[in-house]
Design a protein around this motif. Structure first.
Motif: not given
Length: 155
Positions: A24-30, A32-33, A38-50, A152-155
């Motif tokens: 699974a990819f999240v592409l930040n075309n915005c 801004y960051p 990633s959330v399931s039975s646990t929550i990952s630490p926050s990831t900043t995507v520039l 998942c492509s954004l902006c």
């Protein structure tokens, strides 16, 4: 150009899965960051995507919840402060070698005025498109082969 797929070892909870899963990819075309968890039975630490970069995780199964939601906000603490968030979710059906995926908004329209699209490079992966960044009503779930990469492509 296809991004490389890391080999994902067979999961002991999915003994019938006989081939590697996609990612699974999240592409930040915005311009801004963005911030994601990633959330399931646990929550990952926050990831900043520039801007002009991406996040990747191997498709995986959570035996406690079944599915995974990649929660995306435009604020650093957005998961915890009720900021609008876009949820890019997927679940794997190992028996059928299928990944089901969808997107939805929570607490508002995170990318209103921007485009949001989920697609795969493989022809069997249907597209989910929000041209104006607003959920068009109802959840639309799509499916394709679990060895496909989903973007998942954004902006």
């Amino acid at each position: 150009m296809r991004l490389p797929i890391p080999f994902l070892p067979l999961l002991s909870t999915l003994p019938s899965l006989t081939h590697a899963l996609g990612s699974a990819f999240v592409l930040n075309n915005c311009a801004y960051p963005i911030y994601l968890w990633s959330v399931s039975s646990t929550i990952s630490p926050s990831t900043t995507v520039l801007p002009d970069s991406y996040y990747q995780e191997p498709l995986h199964f959570d035996p406690a919840t079944g599915g995974i939601a990649i929660k995306i906000t435009t604020t650093p603490n957005g998961l915890y402060d009720h900021s609008p968030q876009l949820n890019f979710a997927y679940v794997i059906d190992a028996q059928a070698n299928v990944v089901y995926y969808d997107i939805n908004d929570v607490f508002g329209d995170t990318f209103k005025g921007e485009g949001v699209e989920v697609s795969g490079l493989d022809a069997d992966c249907p597209v989910i498109e929000w041209k104006d960044g607003v959920q068009p009503g109802g959840v639309v779930t799509k499916a394709c082969s679990a060895d496909s990469d989903i973007f998942c492509s954004l902006c």
